[in-house]
Design a protein around this motif. Structure first.
Motif, PDB file in Angstrom:
ATOM      1  N   UNK A   5       0.841  -1.210   0.000  1.00 26.71           N
ATOM      2  CA  UNK A   5       0.000   0.000   0.000  1.00 26.71           C
ATOM      3  C   UNK A   5       0.868   1.248   0.000  1.00 26.71           C
ATOM      4  N   UNK A   6       1.914   1.242   0.854  1.00 29.00           N
ATOM      5  CA  UNK A   6       2.794   2.415   0.973  1.00 29.00           C
ATOM      6  C   UNK A   6       3.568   2.660  -0.312  1.00 29.00           C
ATOM      7  N   UNK A   7       3.877   1.610  -1.055  1.00 25.58           N
ATOM      8  CA  UNK A   7       4.653   1.728  -2.292  1.00 25.58           C
ATOM      9  C   UNK A   7       3.775   2.004  -3.517  1.00 25.58           C
ATOM     10  N   UNK A   8       2.468   2.137  -3.305  1.00 26.67           N
ATOM     11  CA  UNK A   8       1.568   2.385  -4.427  1.00 26.67           C
ATOM     12  C   UNK A   8       1.279   1.146  -5.246  1.00 26.67           C
ATOM     13  N   UNK A   9       1.462  -0.036  -4.636  1.00 22.24           N
ATOM     14  CA  UNK A   9       1.203  -1.290  -5.330  1.00 22.24           C
ATOM     15  C   UNK A   9      -0.138  -1.850  -4.849  1.00 22.24           C
ATOM     16  N   UNK A  10      -0.687  -2.796  -5.588  1.00 27.00           N
ATOM     17  CA  UNK A  10      -1.948  -3.416  -5.186  1.00 27.00           C
ATOM     18  C   UNK A  10      -1.650  -4.810  -4.646  1.00 27.00           C
ATOM     19  N   UNK A  11      -2.235  -5.118  -3.481  1.00 30.80           N
ATOM     20  CA  UNK A  11      -1.978  -6.407  -2.838  1.00 30.80           C
ATOM     21  C   UNK A  11      -2.931  -7.464  -3.384  1.00 30.80           C
ATOM     22  N   UNK A  12      -2.370  -8.648  -3.660  1.00 34.42           N
ATOM     23  CA  UNK A  12      -3.168  -9.793  -4.107  1.00 34.42           C
ATOM     24  C   UNK A  12      -2.880 -10.960  -3.170  1.00 34.42           C
ATOM     25  N   UNK A  13      -3.944 -11.571  -2.623  1.00 23.44           N
ATOM     26  CA  UNK A  13      -3.794 -12.666  -1.675  1.00 23.44           C
ATOM     27  C   UNK A  13      -4.400 -13.922  -2.281  1.00 23.44           C
TER      28      UNK A  13
END
Length: 656
Positions: free
Chosen positions: A110-118
């Motif tokens: 989130x902090x790096x501007x990326x989207x998390x996928x689980x």
């Protein structure tokens, strides 16, 4: 039934055991505490905790200031934790360290501007908790869901992704999913966050199920890892039974069975496993006429530790003096801080964290006092030597830092190992000052290793020569007339310079260095200067290349004609003195003649009486022959008094 195969890793994993112990300790300290929902997915354990004072609530709002709540091993949603803290509720975080790691990865994304996928079960509390640590998380229950999301919008493939897995995810499902993401997405970071204990448990289940006629899986029906174990076993065993306790077993289930397998989920207590094993083992006990207690079976499952061997374990605690490690043995294992790293300034928490898997070297085993002393530092050293020896066999290029100049060469530190590089292999010219290489990063190839004498010899030259040969082949394979290169002046002669264009030297003749008249190349460049060149001609057989610097697309005469006309005054540079006059550069590549009669306002015997080479003077352009591209210049015309006629101003036919 002749045999019961018990999985060694069956039962509580480290995270579950830690959560239960924390809850029991907290209840004893506070004379009662709370848990939000089930602390772990096992009804028997939850009931036992309730008897010990760990009460259960599903509503966080029912807790207030002064209450103590133990956060379950699967973790909790961030908003719930923040709300509890804001209302003064004391939170004892029993979240499994492996789950905490995934929460941190998601928050970092989130902090790096990326989207998390689980990758995992969207309805599982662990996944729901992890997903709450970022905005707009993606949750995929398998490769089909991944494929549907990718196909739903072409731009999805461009989204920066950080991919993690539910700790209890089936490995095959995770690997299939991330391989699709890695292939399709342009910017994806993949983190394998499947718990090592889960992976071992699943691997053992695969092995036992393949050998068994009947497979029994023990665990709560709400437990994700138990459900996954059952699914895995069903792929390899014809009869699989998932139960929560021994009372669900039936003799009919084992009809015609020779080998039975038993495994259990991470939330299953040892007592329940023992009871199930005892029930399954009644027939084998009768057949063999002996009993083997569950405790004995567990003791057999413990690793045997021997000094000098490698062992892998899980970090369970970091104290002020040591790192405690669970290595699956009877002995308590630990690493002194001095044996953790070669770096005296390194902090233990920067090297390892609770829940990390760590490979170590067994320094000492004390069976009497029940402990084992480990060393990560020594194992790292052993690995480095093994890597060095492998590098010799495979001719691998290594990288290191030059630490000192030594007699006859230099010393390069490669992952803490001193590598001696003889002067002849340093890649420097004979007699060069090798001390200038200290602190430089270099690439080398190890040529000799003697571990007993701790002697390693390497060669930088082997790498540079190989790189140069490869670069030369690249140049000759792609060279063509007119091709441009960014080169470096390698050496100079009176007739030109040699330029390195990437491992190959080409010749730039002095006449091609500049449009201006120059006597030596040193007037326009020096060794080491960068130089933009192009190929005039080449002979691949003789390995000769002729290069140019002057831009022949630029016409110096046209430049002159665009700038000057007859009658204009120009500042010129004297480039050559002759008996009949002096030649001067008007613009680079275009010279004009100042006839001897036009040098001064008096008669002179020779031009050098008044002028010298490289002198700058002002002249008047008195004539231009466009057809022959010749120019007449005059200093005298600028010296004549106003109104006095100029004599002999036009002299175009004089040749050099």
């Amino acid at each position: 039934m002749k045999e019961v195969l018990l999985a060694r890793s069956a039962g509580f994993c480290y995270g579950v055991r830690r959560a239960v112990e924390l809850a029991e300790e907290t209840a004893a300290e506070t004379d009662g505490c709370w848990m939000l929902g089930d602390l772990i997915h096992n009804a028997h354990v939850v009931e036992d905790l309730a008897r010990k004072g760990v009460r259960k609530t599903a509503d966080p709002l029912s807790l207030g200031a002064g209450d103590t709540v133990v956060i379950r091993s699967h973790g909790e949603r961030k908003s719930v934790l923040d709300d509890l803290e804001a209302r003064g509720v004391r939170c004892v975080n029993a979240t499994c360290p492996n789950v905490v790691r995934i929460q941190r990865l998601v928050a970092q994304a989130e902090a790096e501007g990326r989207r998390a996928a689980i990758i995992g079960d969207p309805g599982h509390p662990e996944v729901a908790g992890v997903a709450s640590w970022c905005r707009e998380p993606l949750v995929f229950d398998g490769p089909e869901a991944v494929r549907r999301w990718l196909d739903s919008a072409p731009e999805n493939r461009e989204i920066p992704l950080t991919v993690a897995a539910q700790t209890t995810c089936i490995r095959e499902l995770f690997e299939t999913s991330w391989k699709i993401i890695k292939k399709e997405c342009t910017n994806a970071k993949i983190f394998d966050t499947i718990c090592n204990a889960t992976h071992k448990r699943q691997s053992e289940a695969v092995e036992i199920a393949a050998r068994a006629d009947v497979m029994v899986v023990v665990g709560d029906r709400k437990s994700a890892n138990t459900k996954h174990l059952t699914e895995i076993c069903k792929e390899r065993c014809p009869r699989v039974l998932q139960i929560e306790g021994a009372d669900e077993l039936s003799p009919v289930f084992f009809d015609g069975c020779s080998v039975a397998g038993l495994t259990a989920g991470a939330s299953t207590p040892a007592g329940i496993i023992k009871e199930v094993y005892a029930t399954m083992s009644e027939e084998i006990k009768a057949a063999e006429g002996k009993e083997e207690s569950f405790e004995e079976l567990l003791n057999q499952s413990f690793k045997t530790l021997n000094t000098g061997e490698k062992v892998t374990g899980i970090v369970t605690a970091i104290t002020p003096t040591e790192v405690q490690v669970d290595v699956g043995a009877k002995q308590a294992a630990y690493i002194k801080f001095s044996e953790l790293s070669d770096d005296p300034n390194a902090k233990p928490e920067d090297i390892v964290k609770v829940g990390d898997e760590i490979e170590t070297y067994i320094v000492r085993v004390n069976d009497v006092e029940g402990y084992a002393e480990l060393s990560k530092k020594r194992l790292d050293a052993v690995k480095v030597w093994e890597n060095i020896e492998t590098a010799v066999e495979e001719k691998t290029v290594l990288e290191g830092t030059v630490t000192e100049e030594n007699k006859g060469g230099i010393v390069v530190s490669v992952k803490g190992v001193r590598v001696f590089v003889p002067a002849s292999q340093s890649g420097q010219p004979r007699g060069a000052d090798l001390s200038a290489m200290v602190k430089q990063r270099v690439q080398l190839r190890v040529t000799e290793v003697n571990r007993a004498r701790r002697r390693v010899v390497g060669s930088i030259r082997a790498v540079t020569d190989e790189a140069r040969r490869a670069a030369q082949e690249e140049v000759w394979a792609n060279i063509e007339v007119g091709k441009r290169y960014s080169g470096t002046v390698k050496s100079m002669t009176s007739y030109g310079v040699f330029v390195d264009i990437g491992g190959v030297d080409g010749m730039v003749h002095i006449s091609e260095l500049s449009w201006s008249r120059i006597k030596t190349p040193a007037e326009v460049c020096k060794v080491g200067d960068p130089m933009e060149v192009y190929v005039i001609s080449f002979d691949a057989e003789k390995r000769k290349i002729s290069l140019g610097v002057k831009d022949h697309n630029v016409n110096p005469w046209q430049v002159f004609m665009d700038k000057y006309a007859v009658g204009d005054v120009a500042t010129v540079r004297i480039v050559k003195l002759m008996t009949f006059g002096a030649f001067a550069e008007v613009v680079p590549g275009v010279d004009g003649l100042i006839h001897i009669s036009q040098i001064a306002d008096r008669r002179i015997d020779k031009p050098e009486d008044v002028l010298s080479e490289n002198q700058t003077v002002d002249v008047k352009i008195t004539a231009i022959d466009e057809e022959k591209q010749k120019i007449s210049l005059s200093i005298r015309a600028l010296l004549a008094p106003a109104g006095e006629p100029e004599e002999d101003a036009e002299v175009l036919e004089t040749e050099e």
